[in-house]
Design an enzyme around this catalytic site. Structure first.
Site, short mmCIF file in Angstrom:
data_model
loop_
_atom_site.label_atom_id
_atom_site.label_comp_id
_atom_site.label_asym_id
_atom_site.label_seq_id
_atom_site.Cartn_x
_atom_site.Cartn_y
_atom_site.Cartn_z
N ILE A 13 -1.55 17.86 2.71
CA ILE A 13 -1.08 18.34 1.46
C ILE A 13 0.30 17.26 1.65
CG2 ILE A 13 -0.08 19.69 -0.22
CD1 ILE A 13 -1.92 21.71 0.72
N LYS A 14 0.70 16.33 0.61
CA LYS A 14 1.84 15.72 0.71
C LYS A 14 2.44 16.03 -0.66
CE LYS A 14 0.31 11.76 3.36
NZ LYS A 14 0.49 10.45 3.49
N ASP A 109 -7.37 10.54 -6.56
CA ASP A 109 -6.34 9.84 -5.71
C ASP A 109 -6.35 8.28 -5.67
OD1 ASP A 109 -8.96 9.89 -4.75
OD2 ASP A 109 -8.16 10.11 -2.70
#
EC number: 2.7.1.33
Length: 257
Positions: A13-14, A109
Site C-alpha cells: 500500500i503506497k 491502477d
C-alpha cells in the site's frame, strides 16, 4: 488540510498526502508519503492519525477483503464524515480517453498510471510499463487515447513460478543482476531469463507502438516496485517514475473530488 491518496497494489500500500486544492499542485509534490505491506495496516493507521485529511481517493486492485479492512481502518482513523472515494476506470477523465472494449474492465491502477504518465509527459506517444507483481505495458497516444496493452507475470512472480514448478531449480530472492546474457550457472540463468523476458516484452511493445505511430517520438515510462531492476537493461528511450499511480490519482482528484 489535505487529500490522502492511496494506491493499494497486490503486495503493498503506497500513500501520499497532497494539499488542497489539488489542481494547483505539482505532480508528485507530496506533503507526506509512505508505503507498507498489507499486514502492516495497524502501523499505517498510527501514521495516518497524525494527518489532517478532508478527502480520500483510493485505487485498489487487491480485492474486496483488503478494501473492507481499509474502509474500516479509515473510518476508525478519520471518522465517518470523511468518506473515501474508490477510484474506478471511466470512459474519459482528465483529458484521457479509455478505448478499452469495456472501459470499466480496465484495472483502475492501469488507468491511473496512464493519467499520471500523460500529466508528466503531455502530448507525447507513451508506453507505460508498470513493473510490479504483474507487469503491465500500455499504450497512450499523443492526443490522449489509452488504446490498451498487455499483462504478464512480474519479475518476482516469474522467478518464483519457475522455481516452484521446475524440479531442482533454486528460488532466487537475494539478487537480480544480469552479469551475462548466456549464464554459466543456474541461478544467473534464471535471473537472465526473467530480466530479459521483461525487457524483451517492453522493447517489443515499444517497437510495435513506434510502427503504429510513424514519425512520433515514443517514450517509455517505467514505474512499479521492480522498475529500478528492469530499467537499466532497456535500450529504448525511457524515464523511470516513482509513485506513478499516486500521480494519476492526484490528477484525477482535481476532477473527481
Amino acid at each position: 488540510m489535505g487529500m490522502l491518496l492511496i494506491d493499494v497494489g497486490n503486495t503493498r500500500i503506497k500513500w501520499a498526502l497532497t494539499a488542497l486544492p489539488v489542481a494547483g499542485e505539482l505532480a508528485g509534490a507530496w506533503l507526506e508519503s509512505g508505503s507498507a505491506a498489507h499486514g502492516e495496516l495497524v502501523a499505517l493507521s498510527e501514521r495516518w492519525r497524525k494527518l489532517t485529511v478532508t478527502r480520500i481517493l483510493i485505487s485498489n486492485v487487491a480485492g474486496e477483503h483488503i478494501q473492507e479492512r481499509l474502509q474500516t481502518l479509515l473510518e476508525t482513523v478519520f471518522g465517518i464524515a470523511v468518506r473515501p472515494h474508490w477510484f474506478a476506470s471511466l470512459p474519459q477523465l482528465a483529458g484521457l480517453r479509455n478505448a478499452y472494449r469495456d472501459p470499466a474492465q480496465l484495472g483502475c491502477d492501469r488507468f491511473a498510471a496512464a493519467l499520471g504518465a500523460q500529466r508528466l509527459f503531455p502530448q507525447q506517444t507513451l508506453l507505460v510499463a508498470t513493473c510490479g507483481t504483474a507487469t503491465t505495458i500500455d499504450a497512450v497516444s499523443a492526443d490522449g487515447v489509452f488504446s490498451g496493452g498487455m499483462i504478464l507475470p512480474g519479475l518476482g512472480l516469474m522467478a518464483t513460478s519457475l522455481a516452484r514448478s521446475t524440479a531442482q531449480l533454486p528460488h532466487i530472492t537475494d539478487h537480480v543482476q544480469v552479469n551475462t546474457l548466456f549464464a554459466d550457472n543456474t541461478d544467473d540463468a534464471i535471473i537472465s531469463g526473467c530480466i530479459n523476458a521483461q525487457v524483451g516484452a517492453i522493447e517489443r511493445a515499444f517497437g510495435l507502438l513506434g510502427r503504429q505511430a510513424p514519425g512520433a517520438h515514443v517514450l517509455c515510462v517505467v514505474a512499479g516496485g521492480s522498475a529500478a531492476l528492469i530499467a537499466p537493461y532497456l535500450s529504448i528511450a525511457h524515464e523511470t517514475v516513482d509513485n506513478l499511480v499516486l500521480i494519476g490519482l492526484q490528477t484525477a482528484a482535481a476532477t473527481l473530488c
